[in-house]
Design a protein around this motif. Structure first.
Motif, PDB file in Angstrom:
ATOM      1  N   GLU A   1     105.914  79.370  82.544  1.00 14.84           N
ATOM      2  CA  GLU A   1     105.966  79.801  83.945  1.00 14.84           C
ATOM      3  C   GLU A   1     107.426  80.080  84.377  1.00 14.84           C
ATOM      4  O   GLU A   1     107.685  81.035  85.095  1.00 14.84           O
ATOM      5  N   ILE A   2     108.360  79.251  83.918  1.00 11.80           N
ATOM      6  CA  ILE A   2     109.773  79.447  84.287  1.00 11.80           C
ATOM      7  C   ILE A   2     110.343  80.675  83.587  1.00 11.80           C
ATOM      8  O   ILE A   2     111.123  81.440  84.160  1.00 11.80           O
ATOM      9  N   GLY A   3     109.940  80.899  82.327  1.00 13.77           N
ATOM     10  CA  GLY A   3     110.476  82.045  81.576  1.00 13.77           C
ATOM     11  C   GLY A   3     111.905  81.800  81.117  1.00 13.77           C
ATOM     12  O   GLY A   3     112.283  80.655  80.853  1.00 13.77           O
ATOM     13  N   HIS A   4     112.692  82.852  81.025  1.00 10.26           N
ATOM     14  CA  HIS A   4     114.108  82.784  80.621  1.00 10.26           C
ATOM     15  C   HIS A   4     114.288  82.029  79.297  1.00 10.26           C
ATOM     16  O   HIS A   4     115.322  81.386  79.082  1.00 10.26           O
ATOM     17  N   GLY A   5     113.275  82.060  78.423  1.00 10.17           N
ATOM     18  CA  GLY A   5     113.404  81.414  77.108  1.00 10.17           C
ATOM     19  C   GLY A   5     113.261  79.901  77.119  1.00 10.17           C
ATOM     20  O   GLY A   5     113.515  79.240  76.104  1.00 10.17           O
ATOM     21  N   VAL A   6     112.845  79.333  78.248  1.00 13.17           N
ATOM     22  CA  VAL A   6     112.696  77.873  78.334  1.00 13.17           C
ATOM     23  C   VAL A   6     111.546  77.431  77.431  1.00 13.17           C
ATOM     24  O   VAL A   6     110.508  78.087  77.362  1.00 13.17           O
ATOM     25  N   ARG A   7     111.738  76.302  76.720  1.00 13.23           N
ATOM     26  CA  ARG A   7     110.701  75.748  75.846  1.00 13.23           C
ATOM     27  C   ARG A   7     110.156  74.454  76.434  1.00 13.23           C
ATOM     28  O   ARG A   7     110.820  73.810  77.251  1.00 13.23           O
ATOM     29  N   GLY A   8     108.997  74.038  75.972  1.00 17.03           N
ATOM     30  CA  GLY A   8     108.405  72.792  76.446  1.00 17.03           C
ATOM     31  C   GLY A   8     108.084  71.864  75.295  1.00 17.03           C
ATOM     32  O   GLY A   8     107.524  72.293  74.275  1.00 17.03           O
ATOM     33  N   LEU A   9     108.453  70.593  75.420  1.00 12.94           N
ATOM     34  CA  LEU A   9     108.199  69.599  74.370  1.00 12.94           C
ATOM     35  C   LEU A   9     107.837  68.265  75.023  1.00 12.94           C
ATOM     36  O   LEU A   9     108.158  68.040  76.201  1.00 12.94           O
ATOM     37  N   PRO A  10     107.241  67.356  74.258  1.00 13.69           N
ATOM     38  CA  PRO A  10     107.124  65.985  74.776  1.00 13.69           C
ATOM     39  C   PRO A  10     108.535  65.436  75.044  1.00 13.69           C
ATOM     40  O   PRO A  10     109.499  65.865  74.396  1.00 13.69           O
ATOM     41  N   ASN A  11     108.645  64.476  75.981  1.00 13.78           N
ATOM     42  CA  ASN A  11     109.969  63.960  76.353  1.00 13.78           C
ATOM     43  C   ASN A  11     110.798  63.555  75.129  1.00 13.78           C
ATOM     44  O   ASN A  11     111.995  63.827  75.056  1.00 13.78           O
ATOM     45  N   ARG A  12     110.148  62.901  74.158  1.00 11.29           N
ATOM     46  CA  ARG A  12     110.905  62.390  73.006  1.00 11.29           C
ATOM     47  C   ARG A  12     111.524  63.536  72.197  1.00 11.29           C
ATOM     48  O   ARG A  12     112.705  63.503  71.834  1.00 11.29           O
ATOM     49  N   GLY A  13     110.725  64.562  71.943  1.00 11.59           N
ATOM     50  CA  GLY A  13     111.226  65.709  71.176  1.00 11.59           C
ATOM     51  C   GLY A  13     112.306  66.449  71.951  1.00 11.59           C
ATOM     52  O   GLY A  13     113.307  66.899  71.369  1.00 11.59           O
ATOM     53  N   ALA A  14     112.119  66.542  73.254  1.00 14.81           N
ATOM     54  CA  ALA A  14     113.113  67.219  74.097  1.00 14.81           C
ATOM     55  C   ALA A  14     114.443  66.463  74.024  1.00 14.81           C
ATOM     56  O   ALA A  14     115.506  67.058  73.848  1.00 14.81           O
TER      57      ALA A  14
END
Ligand SMILES: NC(=O)c1ccc[n+]([C@@H]2O[C@H](COP(=O)([O-])OP(=O)(O)OC[C@H]3O[C@@H](n4cnc5c(N)ncnc54)[C@H](OP(=O)(O)O)[C@@H]3O)[C@@H](O)[C@H]2O)c1
Length: 222
Positions: free
Chosen positions: A54-67
């Motif tokens: 939804e944010i775009g701009h190449g943002v990725r999503g991960l579980p908190n630990r992986g992030a």
């Protein structure tokens, strides 16, 4: 005396724990817009991925630990209730990293917002106690998520107060804050003074309610 070199946040990978919330999404959007690789962290991988998309701009999503593991700098943007539990569980992943805490321990009742007592003195000091091998910095407490997320707000027009005990880390976070258009990062003291910065947000909430605003701070004479 040689002039102090400001550490550069160039290319810094930024993870935001609790990045699916308003504040996390707002910061993610602004940092991604100026070219930072940004990872949204969440307790739920699917939710992180959906918000990142939804944010775009190449943002990725991960579980908190992986992030936390993949980032060079990690922002904690969870509600106060989840702060200690989340950070203590991620201490190994956060070791050696700058952890930016923007958490305001506030209560709300019929009379509005008020600061909650924190045994360590502040959320940021609690983070430092739980993460002895991280470089904890307090910042972004007073920047409204609504403004960060508003596509019509090009210039935030405010200062971000940055506190911490590690000069290189506070310099870097000041420089990072200044990448958001219209923002200046201002050093505001050691972590032991973070409590009143967090508590001041209760006053801003009152200002916002009375004046129908999204007030921020500007420090004069610097
Ligand atoms: N909103 C603002 O304008 C603003 C401005 C300055 C500072 N802040 C501070 O930034 C922090 C986040 O604010 P927000 O408005 O974005 O909050 P929020 O939307 O209520 O929560 C952010 C995210 O935290 C995660 N979360 C919720 N409860 C949790 C728990 N018990 N343990 C671990 N994770 C939990 C959730 O993500 P998942 O369910 O996806 O894990 C949620 O989307 C707060 O501490 C606030 O004081 C907010």
């Amino acid at each position: 005396m040689t002039e102090r070199e400001t550490p550069s946040p160039d290319g810094l990978v930024i993870a935001i724990l609790g990045g699916t919330g308003e504040q996390g999404r707002g910061l993610a959007r602004r940092f991604a817009m100026v070219g930072h690789p940004v990872i949204i962290g969440s307790r739920n991988h699917d939710r992180a991925r959906a918000v990142a998309r939804e944010i775009g701009h190449g943002v990725r999503g991960l579980p908190n630990r992986g992030a936390a593991r993949e980032a060079g700098l990690v922002i904690a943007a969870v509600p106060w209730e989840g702060h200690a539990g989340l950070l203590s569980g991620l201490a190994p992943e956060l070791a050696g990293k700058i952890v930016v805490d923007c958490v305001n321990p506030l209560g709300f009742d019929a009379r509005g917002a008020y600061p909650l007592p924190v045994p360590e003195g502040s959320a940021a000091q609690q983070a430092a106690a739980l993460l002895p091998h991280s470089r904890v910095v307090a910042a972004f407490h007073h920047v409204s998520a609504v403004l960060l997320l508003d596509p019509d707000v090009a210039d935030l027009g405010q200062d971000v107060l940055v506190l911490g005990d590690d000069r290189d880390a506070t310099d870097l976070v000041q420089a990072l804050a200044a990448r958001i258009p219209g923002v200046r990062g201002v050093y505001a003291g050691r972590l032991r003074n973070a409590g009143q910065i967090e508590g001041l947000t209760a006053n801003l909430v009152s200002i916002n309610r009375r004046y129908k605003a999204h007030a921020g701070l500007r420090i004069s004479d610097i």
